[in-house]
Structure formats: structure tokens, C-alpha cells
Design an enzyme around this catalytic site. Structure first.
Site, PDB file in Angstrom:
ATOM      1  N   TYR A   1       9.479 -28.710 -12.572  1.00 44.85           N
ATOM      2  CA  TYR A   1       8.645 -27.520 -12.439  1.00 44.85           C
ATOM      3  C   TYR A   1       8.296 -27.339 -10.960  1.00 44.85           C
ATOM      4  CZ  TYR A   1       7.934 -28.133 -17.504  1.00 44.85           C
ATOM      5  OH  TYR A   1       8.108 -28.295 -18.858  1.00 44.85           O
TER       6      TYR A   1
ATOM      7  N   PHE B   1       6.036 -23.682 -26.142  1.00 45.54           N
ATOM      8  CA  PHE B   1       5.952 -22.255 -26.517  1.00 45.54           C
ATOM      9  C   PHE B   1       5.117 -22.107 -27.791  1.00 45.54           C
ATOM     10  CE2 PHE B   1       8.570 -18.082 -26.740  1.00 45.54           C
ATOM     11  CZ  PHE B   1       7.713 -17.499 -25.825  1.00 45.54           C
ATOM     12  N   PRO B   2       3.916 -22.709 -27.822  1.00 46.48           N
ATOM     13  CA  PRO B   2       3.169 -22.811 -29.085  1.00 46.48           C
ATOM     14  C   PRO B   2       2.490 -21.536 -29.557  1.00 46.48           C
ATOM     15  CG  PRO B   2       1.890 -23.748 -27.304  1.00 46.48           C
ATOM     16  CD  PRO B   2       3.234 -23.409 -26.723  1.00 46.48           C
TER      17      PRO B   2
END
Length: 302
Positions: free
Chosen positions: A82, A227-228
Site C-alpha cells: 500500500y 471490502f466489507p
């Protein structure tokens, strides 16, 4: 006196006296010995477009991380890819020295030639290099949870996990996890190393990893859904989630997170945001309680 806010359907919306709403999500012990609050924070969005470079507002990124801890988040997920490295360095800048109860989980095993470009690299020498860099960037002597970001199909899994297990024996890693795997891959991985977590795409609208979750639950392995809070068509005007949201004075995102927490005791959602306002909304989802009827209705809606 503590006051719980409920509607006529019995949905608990929060306890006004609490300043650490993440505590309401309950705890899970990673590897049986490392407790974290189940509602955590995913730091990926604290980078530039394409998960590349510095964030648009570095000061806000620091505020978000510090506010997450103030709200009771004790589990933060990041990765060396990231940025690359930007995310880990931001976490150190904002939170080091870390509180005793804060667990920083990071990942390694992909290369980043450019924005939105992710390429698996599981060569043992590469993994060792990335672990050493993550230790330096995070300011740690040992990483509590290190996850293989992706299995490299060109390198035997035994070699990839063997490299991480060796680093574990050296005291540089405490626990090991995997990301985006099948049940078969998870079973094979467990023949090479002790795996305490798995991180797969999973949310109310996309349950393609249901079999992985079922296996993880049976084996008491943490399931970290990335991606909850993707609700997609479920949040469209007039949908069941939209209706429930208006009825219970909770946002669709909060209901989606509450559904995940209710779905399984091994579930550790890590909603991410670059906004302190959205962070507070997400973390307050830990206070939402769905009864059996409400949980069943949302489950069936998808």
C-alpha cells in the site's frame, strides 16, 4: 447511567456513555493468544489513487488513524504494497509507540510496478526482504500478524510458507495468515505452517467465500472480510437494506457491518476510509444489534 438506544424492533443503536464503540463488537483471540476487538480498521485507503503514493491529505490520514484507536479499534490491517510502504510509514507516524493492546497486521508477497498493478512474488528471498522492511517501516521488533498477500502460483507453497515460518522461528513474526485463498489452499497451507487468519473478499452482497468462512469458523481461524461494506444494489432506494436503514436510523453501511459481526464469531471486519467522519460512522456499527428476524431478513435480501 448508561442509556442504550433502541427502536420498536429492538435494534440497539448505541450506548451514549461509551467513548470506545469498537469495544461493543466483542473480541477474538488470534491464534488463541492475541485478543483484538472484532471490528477493526483497514488502512489501504490512506494512500493515493490506485493505492499508490502519498494520500491527498496526510494530516487527515494521521487523524483517522489516531481517532480509530480512540474509538477502541485494536486491530489495524495494512500491507507493504500500500503505497508502497506509505501506509506502514503513516501508521508509525500516527501511532508509534503503540499501545499494548494494538495489533498491527501487515501483508507481503506482491510487487507494485505502478498504480493498480499487483503482481504476486512469493520467492523466499523476496518475502524475507519485505518482512525486514515492514519491521523497519512500522518500528517493530516483531509483527503480530503477517499475511501472505497472495499465493504465488510460480513458487511452491511450501517454500513461501517455509520462508515465513523461518522468520517466525527467528522471532520476527508472531502469527501467520493468508489472503484470497480457497478452502483447498488453506488446508494445504496448514500442512506447512500454523495459519491463524484468512482474508478474503466477503460482504452482505458477495458471499462467494462462504465455504472458506465455514471452514475458518469450524477451525477457529479468524476470517477478515475485505471490502466489507459493499452493499451494491441492496442499498438502492426501496430495497430491504434501504428500508431497514430508514426504519432503524442506521446507515446501510452500519447494517452491513452489523450483519457481518452477527454472521460469525470468527469474523473480523476491517472497513476502511480516509475520512474521520466516515470512520466514526463505521465504528459505531459495533453498537448495532440485529435480532434473529432482522438478521434473517438481510441474509435473504441478498
Amino acid at each position: 447511567m448508561s442509556l442504550s438506544v433502541c427502536d420498536s424492533q429492538g435494534l440497539i443503536l448505541g450506548t451514549r456513555s461509551s467513548t470506545r464503540p469498537a469495544d461493543a463488537s466483542g473480541t477474538f483471540a488470534l491464534g488463541g493468544d492475541l485478543p483484538v476487538n472484532r471490528l477493526g480498521y483497514g488502512a489501504m485507503q490512506l494512500t493515493g489513487p490506485g493505492v499508490w503514493g502519498e494520500p491527498r491529505d496526510p494530516d487527515e490520514a494521521v487523524r483517522v488513524l489516531r481517532r480509530a484507536v480512540e474509538l477502541g479499534v485494536t486491530f489495524i490491517d495494512t500491507a507493504d504494497a500500500y503505497g508502497p510502504f506509505v501506509n506502514e510509514q503513516l501508521i508509525r507516524k500516527a501511532l508509534h509507540p503503540y499501545t499494548d493492546d494494538l495489533v498491527i497486521a501487515t501483508k507481503g508477497g506482491v510487487t507494485r510496478p505502478g498504480p493498480d498493478d499487483w503482481r504476486p512474488n512469493g520467492r523466499p528471498e523476496y518475502l524475507r526482504q519485505r518482512v525486514e522492511l515492514s519491521l523497519r517501516h512500522l518500528g517493530l521488533e516483531r509483527i503480530d500478524l503477517y499475511q501472505l498477500h497472495r499465493i504465488d502460483p510460480d513458487v511452491p507453497l511450501a517454500e513461501q510458507l517455509g520462508a515465513l515460518a523461518q522468520l517466525q522461528q527467528e522471532g520476527k513474526l508472531r502469527h501467520l495468515g493468508l489472503s484470497e485463498v480457497t478452502v483447498e489452499e488453506l488446508k494445504e497451507a496448514r500442512t506447512h505452517a500454523d495459519i491463524v487468519s484468512v482474508q478474503n473478499l466477503y460482504n452482505l452482497a458477495n458471499r462467494s467465500a462462504e465455504d472458506v468462512l465455514t471452514y475458518a469458523e469450524a477451525e477457529n481461524i479468524a476470517f477478515i472480510p475485505w471490502f466489507p461494506i459493499a452493499t451494491g444494489e441492496l442499498a438502492r432506494p426501496g430495497s430491504p437494506l434501504d428500508a431497514a436503514s430508514r426504519l432503524h436510523n442506521a446507515s446501510p453501511a452500519q447494517l452491513a457491518l452489523a450483519w457481518l459481526l452477527r454472521r460469525s464469531p470468527v469474523m473480523l471486519p476491517i472497513p476502511g476510509t480516509s475520512s474521520a467522519v466516515h470512520l466514526e460512522e463505521n465504528v459505531n456499527a459495533a453498537r448495532v444489534r440485529l435480532d434473529d428476524e432482522q438478521f434473517g431478513a438481510l441474509t435473504a435480501a441478498a
